[in-house]
Motif scaffolding. Structure first.
Motif, PDB file in Angstrom:
ATOM      1  N   PHE A   1     -12.149   1.713   2.584  1.00  0.00           N
ATOM      2  CA  PHE A   1     -12.116   1.150   1.698  1.00  0.00           C
ATOM      3  C   PHE A   1     -13.037   0.261   1.022  1.00  0.00           C
TER       4      PHE A   1
ATOM      5  N   LEU B   1     -11.569  -4.474   9.072  1.00  0.00           N
ATOM      6  CA  LEU B   1     -12.912  -4.559   8.420  1.00  0.00           C
ATOM      7  C   LEU B   1     -14.217  -3.872   9.232  1.00  0.00           C
TER       8      LEU B   1
ATOM      9  N   PHE C   1      -6.698  -7.508   8.792  1.00  0.00           N
ATOM     10  CA  PHE C   1      -5.603  -7.144   8.386  1.00  0.00           C
ATOM     11  C   PHE C   1      -4.145  -7.408   9.797  1.00  0.00           C
ATOM     12  N   GLY C   2      -2.837  -7.295   9.445  1.00  0.00           N
ATOM     13  CA  GLY C   2      -2.548  -6.729  10.354  1.00  0.00           C
ATOM     14  C   GLY C   2      -2.182  -5.133  10.260  1.00  0.00           C
TER      15      GLY C   2
ATOM     16  N   TYR D   1     -13.437  -1.336   4.744  1.00  0.00           N
ATOM     17  CA  TYR D   1     -13.021  -1.106   5.678  1.00  0.00           C
ATOM     18  C   TYR D   1     -12.511   0.482   6.165  1.00  0.00           C
TER      19      TYR D   1
ATOM     20  N   THR E   1     -13.742 -12.526   6.235  1.00  0.00           N
ATOM     21  CA  THR E   1     -13.573 -11.713   6.150  1.00  0.00           C
ATOM     22  C   THR E   1     -11.683 -12.173   6.118  1.00  0.00           C
ATOM     23  N   GLN E   2     -10.842 -11.096   5.846  1.00  0.00           N
ATOM     24  CA  GLN E   2      -9.968 -10.874   5.839  1.00  0.00           C
ATOM     25  C   GLN E   2      -9.389 -10.111   6.438  1.00  0.00           C
TER      26      GLN E   2
ATOM     27  N   LEU F   1       1.013  -4.970   3.805  1.00  0.00           N
ATOM     28  CA  LEU F   1       0.302  -5.212   4.856  1.00  0.00           C
ATOM     29  C   LEU F   1       0.079  -7.099   4.506  1.00  0.00           C
TER      30      LEU F   1
ATOM     31  N   PRO G   1      -5.879  -2.286   7.287  1.00  0.00           N
ATOM     32  CA  PRO G   1      -7.130  -2.129   7.647  1.00  0.00           C
ATOM     33  C   PRO G   1      -8.386  -3.132   8.512  1.00  0.00           C
TER      34      PRO G   1
ATOM     35  N   GLN H   1      -9.608   2.482   8.262  1.00  0.00           N
ATOM     36  CA  GLN H   1      -8.152   2.215   7.832  1.00  0.00           C
ATOM     37  C   GLN H   1      -7.873   3.502   8.586  1.00  0.00           C
TER      38      GLN H   1
ATOM     39  N   PRO I   1      -4.798  -0.663  -0.736  1.00  0.00           N
ATOM     40  CA  PRO I   1      -4.298  -1.924  -0.759  1.00  0.00           C
ATOM     41  C   PRO I   1      -3.421  -2.901  -2.417  1.00  0.00           C
TER      42      PRO I   1
ATOM     43  N   GLN J   1       1.152  -1.090   0.513  1.00  0.00           N
ATOM     44  CA  GLN J   1      -0.084   0.240  -0.022  1.00  0.00           C
ATOM     45  C   GLN J   1       1.056   1.371   0.320  1.00  0.00           C
TER      46      GLN J   1
END
Lengths: 114, 111
Positions: free
Chosen positions: B89, B46, A105-106, B36, A102-103, A90, B44, B38, A43, A37
């Motif tokens: 996003f 959810l 993220f760190g 998302y 869902t995904q 990311l 990001p 951020q 991203p 990103q």
């Protein structure tokens, strides 16, 4: 309670000097993703692992490689960083790509290339 | 070819107002539409997600409206607060595989 952990949070490297970023997860998810990103941009997916199967995006430069030695860890290797590779990297995970989950993220690793 | 178009690029709202962010997609195979949030220096997270079998989903102050025929979906933030100031996003995917992100909306909520 951290579920997706990235180290280091900030990384400074020199032009052309290899660098490795790490990601670990406590979720026991099958899929791990690496995104790049850049400032004020969305991203961009670089590649992902489904278990041990590696999937590279068509436009990911060869300069970027990845390793996943086990379920919990995934590494991003940048073999010869250029100035244009300065970005936030990311890591994300998801249980799988079949069930609709869902995904996660760190927090990201911000890479600076001098 | 950008598959998810997001607007506006930035948005300023007064505290207590309604923030509305819109997204349009092209790929009719998409079946999962997450939003998302951020914050600067963070990954990001959810916020809320919807599938095309419903037209609206509400979670607290956040609502997604989905229009399948128009291939559009939007995020509404009711009673916007300064703590909502972040980049938002929208994204779309087929069964959560390979999220395609919009370009993001920088929301500023003034006190």
């Amino acid at each position: 309670d951290a579920m997706v952990i990235q180290n280091p949070r900030y990384q400074v490297t020199q032009f052309g000097k290899p660098v490795t970023l790490s990601c670990s997860q406590t979720l026991n998810h099958n899929v791990m993703y690496w995104y790049q990103q850049k400032s004020s941009q969305a991203p961009k997916l670089l590649f992902h692992y489904y278990d041990k199967d590696f999937n590279n995006e068509a436009d990911t430069p060869d300069n970027f490689q990845s390793r996943r030695p086990n379920t919990s860890f995934c590494f991003l290797d940048i073999r010869s960083p250029g100035l244009g590779d300065a970005a936030m990297y990311l890591c994300a995970t998801s249980r799988d790509m079949i069930t609709k989950e869902t995904q996660y993220f760190g927090p990201g690793t911000r890479l600076l290339v001098l | 070819q950008q598959q998810v178009k997001q607007s506006p690029q930035s948005l300023i709202v007064q505290k207590g107002g309604i923030s509305i962010i819109n997204c349009a997609y092209e790929n009719t195979a998409f079946d999962y539409f997450p939003w998302y949030q951020q914050f600067p220096g963070k990954g990001p997270a959810l916020l809320i997600a919807i599938r095309p079998d419903v037209s609206e989903k509400k979670e607290g102050r956040f609502t997604i409206s989905f229009n399948k025929s128009a291939k559009q979906f939007s995020l509404h933030i009711m009673d916007s607060q300064p703590g909502d100031s972040a980049t938002y996003f929208c994204a779309a995917s087929r069964s959560n595989y390979k999220l395609t992100f919009g370009k993001g909306t920088l929301l500023t909520v003034n006190p």
